[in-house]
Motif scaffolding. Structure first.
Motif, PDB file in Angstrom:
ATOM      1  N   GLU A   1      28.068   7.716 -17.182  1.00 35.57           N
ATOM      2  CA  GLU A   1      27.667   7.511 -15.784  1.00 35.57           C
ATOM      3  C   GLU A   1      26.744   6.301 -15.695  1.00 35.57           C
ATOM      4  N   ILE A   2      26.990   5.446 -14.682  1.00 33.98           N
ATOM      5  CA  ILE A   2      26.179   4.242 -14.501  1.00 33.98           C
ATOM      6  C   ILE A   2      24.813   4.633 -13.961  1.00 33.98           C
ATOM      7  N   SER A   3      23.770   4.028 -14.548  1.00 35.65           N
ATOM      8  CA  SER A   3      22.410   4.266 -14.081  1.00 35.65           C
ATOM      9  C   SER A   3      21.642   2.947 -14.153  1.00 35.65           C
ATOM     10  N   GLY A   4      20.827   2.681 -13.144  1.00 34.05           N
ATOM     11  CA  GLY A   4      19.988   1.486 -13.147  1.00 34.05           C
ATOM     12  C   GLY A   4      20.776   0.190 -13.048  1.00 34.05           C
ATOM     13  N   TRP A   5      21.854   0.184 -12.255  1.00 32.27           N
ATOM     14  CA  TRP A   5      22.686  -1.018 -12.137  1.00 32.27           C
ATOM     15  C   TRP A   5      21.874  -2.152 -11.503  1.00 32.27           C
ATOM     16  N   LYS A   6      21.929  -3.332 -12.118  1.00 28.21           N
ATOM     17  CA  LYS A   6      21.182  -4.487 -11.625  1.00 28.21           C
ATOM     18  C   LYS A   6      21.957  -5.754 -11.934  1.00 28.21           C
ATOM     19  N   ARG A   7      22.163  -6.564 -10.895  1.00 28.68           N
ATOM     20  CA  ARG A   7      22.801  -7.863 -11.070  1.00 28.68           C
ATOM     21  C   ARG A   7      21.706  -8.933 -11.055  1.00 28.68           C
ATOM     22  N   HIS A   8      21.552  -9.634 -12.167  1.00 31.43           N
ATOM     23  CA  HIS A   8      20.508 -10.651 -12.296  1.00 31.43           C
ATOM     24  C   HIS A   8      20.909 -11.920 -11.528  1.00 31.43           C
TER      25      HIS A   8
ATOM     26  N   SER B   1      21.146 -14.760 -12.615  1.00 32.25           N
ATOM     27  CA  SER B   1      22.035 -15.575 -13.442  1.00 32.25           C
ATOM     28  C   SER B   1      23.494 -15.158 -13.306  1.00 32.25           C
ATOM     29  N   GLY B   2      23.760 -13.985 -12.710  1.00 34.74           N
ATOM     30  CA  GLY B   2      25.126 -13.478 -12.603  1.00 34.74           C
ATOM     31  C   GLY B   2      25.436 -12.392 -13.606  1.00 34.74           C
ATOM     32  N   HIS B   3      24.593 -12.224 -14.650  1.00 37.64           N
ATOM     33  CA  HIS B   3      24.791 -11.160 -15.622  1.00 37.64           C
ATOM     34  C   HIS B   3      24.368  -9.827 -15.019  1.00 37.64           C
ATOM     35  N   CYS B   4      25.007  -8.744 -15.478  1.00 33.80           N
ATOM     36  CA  CYS B   4      24.713  -7.408 -14.962  1.00 33.80           C
ATOM     37  C   CYS B   4      24.181  -6.533 -16.107  1.00 33.80           C
ATOM     38  N   TYR B   5      23.122  -5.794 -15.797  1.00 38.58           N
ATOM     39  CA  TYR B   5      22.497  -4.917 -16.791  1.00 38.58           C
ATOM     40  C   TYR B   5      22.467  -3.494 -16.236  1.00 38.58           C
ATOM     41  N   PHE B   6      22.752  -2.508 -17.087  1.00 39.42           N
ATOM     42  CA  PHE B   6      22.734  -1.113 -16.655  1.00 39.42           C
ATOM     43  C   PHE B   6      22.670  -0.217 -17.881  1.00 39.42           C
ATOM     44  N   THR B   7      22.678   1.099 -17.629  1.00 41.83           N
ATOM     45  CA  THR B   7      22.648   2.092 -18.708  1.00 41.83           C
ATOM     46  C   THR B   7      23.799   3.052 -18.509  1.00 41.83           C
ATOM     47  N   LEU B   8      24.509   3.360 -19.605  1.00 45.62           N
ATOM     48  CA  LEU B   8      25.526   4.414 -19.601  1.00 45.62           C
ATOM     49  C   LEU B   8      24.889   5.684 -20.157  1.00 45.62           C
ATOM     50  N   LYS B   9      25.080   6.800 -19.468  1.00 41.19           N
ATOM     51  CA  LYS B   9      24.431   8.031 -19.930  1.00 41.19           C
ATOM     52  C   LYS B   9      25.359   9.217 -19.728  1.00 41.19           C
ATOM     53  N   ASP B  10      25.058  10.264 -20.481  1.00 45.33           N
ATOM     54  CA  ASP B  10      25.668  11.574 -20.250  1.00 45.33           C
ATOM     55  C   ASP B  10      24.561  12.609 -20.313  1.00 45.33           C
ATOM     56  N   GLU B  11      24.891  13.858 -20.588  1.00 44.26           N
ATOM     57  CA  GLU B  11      23.871  14.887 -20.537  1.00 44.26           C
ATOM     58  C   GLU B  11      22.830  14.744 -21.650  1.00 44.26           C
ATOM     59  N   ASN B  12      23.190  14.145 -22.786  1.00 43.25           N
ATOM     60  CA  ASN B  12      22.309  14.181 -23.949  1.00 43.25           C
ATOM     61  C   ASN B  12      21.831  12.821 -24.442  1.00 43.25           C
ATOM     62  N   ALA B  13      22.467  11.760 -24.030  1.00 40.67           N
ATOM     63  CA  ALA B  13      22.103  10.460 -24.598  1.00 40.67           C
ATOM     64  C   ALA B  13      22.388   9.356 -23.602  1.00 40.67           C
ATOM     65  N   CYS B  14      21.897   8.144 -23.947  1.00 47.23           N
ATOM     66  CA  CYS B  14      22.134   6.983 -23.102  1.00 47.23           C
ATOM     67  C   CYS B  14      22.205   5.748 -23.989  1.00 47.23           C
ATOM     68  N   ILE B  15      22.850   4.720 -23.501  1.00 51.71           N
ATOM     69  CA  ILE B  15      22.977   3.459 -24.227  1.00 51.71           C
ATOM     70  C   ILE B  15      22.911   2.323 -23.216  1.00 51.71           C
ATOM     71  N   ASP B  16      22.169   1.263 -23.588  1.00 53.60           N
ATOM     72  CA  ASP B  16      22.083   0.095 -22.721  1.00 53.60           C
ATOM     73  C   ASP B  16      23.382  -0.678 -22.757  1.00 53.60           C
TER      74      ASP B  16
ATOM     75  N   TRP C   1      28.466  -9.831 -19.072  1.00 63.47           N
ATOM     76  CA  TRP C   1      28.151 -11.233 -18.830  1.00 63.47           C
ATOM     77  C   TRP C   1      28.810 -11.710 -17.537  1.00 63.47           C
ATOM     78  N   LYS C   2      28.324 -12.824 -17.037  1.00 59.42           N
ATOM     79  CA  LYS C   2      28.707 -13.330 -15.723  1.00 59.42           C
ATOM     80  C   LYS C   2      30.219 -13.484 -15.567  1.00 59.42           C
ATOM     81  N   GLY C   3      30.891 -14.001 -16.565  1.00 60.21           N
ATOM     82  CA  GLY C   3      32.330 -14.221 -16.455  1.00 60.21           C
ATOM     83  C   GLY C   3      33.108 -12.940 -16.257  1.00 60.21           C
ATOM     84  N   GLN C   4      32.760 -11.864 -17.050  1.00 65.69           N
ATOM     85  CA  GLN C   4      33.448 -10.588 -16.897  1.00 65.69           C
ATOM     86  C   GLN C   4      33.035  -9.862 -15.609  1.00 65.69           C
ATOM     87  N   ALA C   5      31.782 -10.052 -15.156  1.00 66.11           N
ATOM     88  CA  ALA C   5      31.317  -9.363 -13.947  1.00 66.11           C
ATOM     89  C   ALA C   5      32.080  -9.828 -12.713  1.00 66.11           C
ATOM     90  N   ALA C   6      32.478 -11.102 -12.673  1.00 68.96           N
ATOM     91  CA  ALA C   6      33.202 -11.619 -11.515  1.00 68.96           C
ATOM     92  C   ALA C   6      34.626 -11.089 -11.431  1.00 68.96           C
TER      93      ALA C   6
END
Length: 468
Positions: free
Chosen positions: A50-57, A59-74, A78-83
């Motif tokens: 599940e997406i959490s903390g979605w933020k578009r910088h 610069s065009g890059h996007c930062y967020f966290t993927l999480k489930d019930e027990n863990a999360c990963i940053d 990058w800008k090219g794939q985000a477009a």
């Protein structure tokens, strides 16, 4: 210099032990080794979360966290794939991300570099759609009070759709059959990457055109929820809600529902139905006009008939004309009889008044008054001739003026003027003022006392002399 034995035994200094042949690594070397190990072992991964903390910088890059019930990963995109994402990610959406794991040595952390993002099944897609619908509805974008009536007979219709599909042909054919109207098409892709932004730009672009369309139709043929997803994007929904032009949404088939349907002023089940909503049937309009004309003619006929009946009834209640005008006729006859007698009496009174004042009307009274007036006028004329400023010049006097024509009566004024004019009885002579010195200097004349000859100005000599 060798260290003392007691200090050497404290364990403060690193020393190689028997069987230990591994040299000490630097932090950078260890971080690099971890990075190579992680990227080698997890060079291609697919992660669901599940997406959490979605933020578009910026610069065009996007930062967020993927999480489930027990863990999360940053995670980072990058800008090219985000477009090139097929949808606009937001917090709470369940997605499947494809990419690779890497480490970030500056923070001693690992993260996934996402190259592709997809919604995790139709259930996740519907959950995202429902969450977006409730958020936009809370802003009031779907309120019925905001919806406007469609124009009855638009002069220009703007259509936002694909220029190559069957949708635009169906709309044009239906409009031509019902009521031919000018149509302006803004071609856009109706699905795929970037389609939502282009659809929103087209809706806003029509609002800035001159001439501006009276009605907009946003149309697309049927398809799956993924095919219609561009019309669920927030950019499209907001553009439809903010459009100053009444808008009909005709996306998909009758059973398909997208968020633009809630924001539009009218939803059509199909593009063909949208064309039917846009204009009336010309033949029906002609029939309505003919019926209205017939009803108007019938109404006018009935109205004139009723007015005629009311006039006849009123005329029956009126008295006879002879009885109605009889008092006035009698009054005219009486005045006609009295008029000759009145004229005779008025003439007699006038003759009596004339006879009373006639003896006092003598021509001599008027003649004497005219003679006295004539003599008074002659006296005033002679006095005006004597008072004329040019009269003394005929007896040798001179009038002195400056070049502007102003009369000078003092020597100081003449010296100040310098250039003067001397006015004689027969003409004007220009002169220049100068002071005389020596034997020819000016000597004031001896004053001669004379008796006043002007009875009206005592002490003033008579400048005009005796008159013959």
């Amino acid at each position: 210099m060798p260290l003392p034995d007691d200090l050497d035994r404290t364990g403060l200094l690193a020393e190689a032990k028997g069987g230990d042949n591994a040299p000490a690594l630097s932090v950078s070397e260890l971080s690099g080794a971890l990075k190579r190990t992680v990227e080698t072992a997890f060079g291609h991964v697919r992660v669901r979360g599940e997406i959490s903390g979605w933020k578009r910088h910026g610069s065009g890059h996007c930062y967020f966290t993927l999480k489930d019930e027990n863990a999360c990963i940053d995670a980072v995109i990058w800008k090219g794939q985000a477009a090139s994402l097929a949808f606009r990610p937001e917090d709470g959406a369940e997605v499947i991300c494809t990419g690779k794991l890497t480490t970030y040595a500056g923070r001693s952390k690992y993260q996934i570099v996402v190259t592709r993002m997809e919604l995790a099944g139709e259930g996740a897609l519907m959950a995202l759609l429902d969450r977006r619908r409730r958020a936009l509805a809370a802003e009031g974008l779907f309120d019925e009070a905001r919806k406007r009536r469609l124009p009855f007979l638009p002069r220009l219709i703007g259509v936002v759709t694909s220029p190559t599909g069957a949708v635009i042909r169906d709309i044009l054919h239906r409009l031509e059959h019902r009521c031919p109207t000018r149509v302006m098409v803004w071609p856009v892709p109706v699905q795929g990457e970037g389609s939502a932004d282009k659809i929103a730009a087209a809706i806003r672009g029509f609002a800035n055109m001159d001439p501006r369309p009276d009605l907009l139709i946003v149309a697309r043929g049927g398809g799956s929820i993924e095919d219609l997803w561009a019309f669920n994007e927030e950019a499209v929904v907001r553009a439809a809600a903010e459009s100053p032009i009444p808008l009909i949404s005709a996306v998909g088939h009758e059973t398909d529902t997208t968020l633009i349907d809630f924001a539009s002023d009218r939803r059509a089940p199909t593009p063909t139905a949208a064309a039917e909503m846009a204009v009336p049937v010309r033949a029906e309009l002609a029939g309505m006009l003919a019926e209205a004309q017939h009803r108007m003619a019938s109404t006018m006929d009935r109205t004139w008939a009723r007015l005629g009946e009311r006039l006849d009834l009123a005329a029956q209640r009126w008295p006879e004309a002879a009885n109605l005008f009889a008092p006035f006729s009698q009054r005219i006859d009486e005045l006609g009889d009295r008029l000759p007698r009145g004229l005779v009496q008025r003439t007699a009174h006038a003759r009596a008044d004339h006879a009373e004042v006639a003896p006092r009307l003598q021509p001599r009274l008027l003649t004497d008054r005219i003679a006295r007036g004539h003599e008074k006028l002659l006296s005033l004329w002679r006095l005006a001739e004597l008072a004329h400023p040019e009269r003394p010049l005929q007896r040798g006097f001179v009038r002195v003026t400056d070049r502007a024509g102003k009369t000078l009566v003092h020597a100081a004024d003449a010296r100040a003027a310098g250039a003067i004019d001397l006015h004689f009885a027969d003409g004007r002579v220009a002169a220049q003022v100068g002071d005389l010195v020596g034997p020819k200097a000016f000597r004031p004349a001896r004053r001669v006392e004379r008796k006043p000859s002007n009875p009206y100005l005592p002490g003033q000599a008579d400048l005009f002399g005796d008159e013959d």
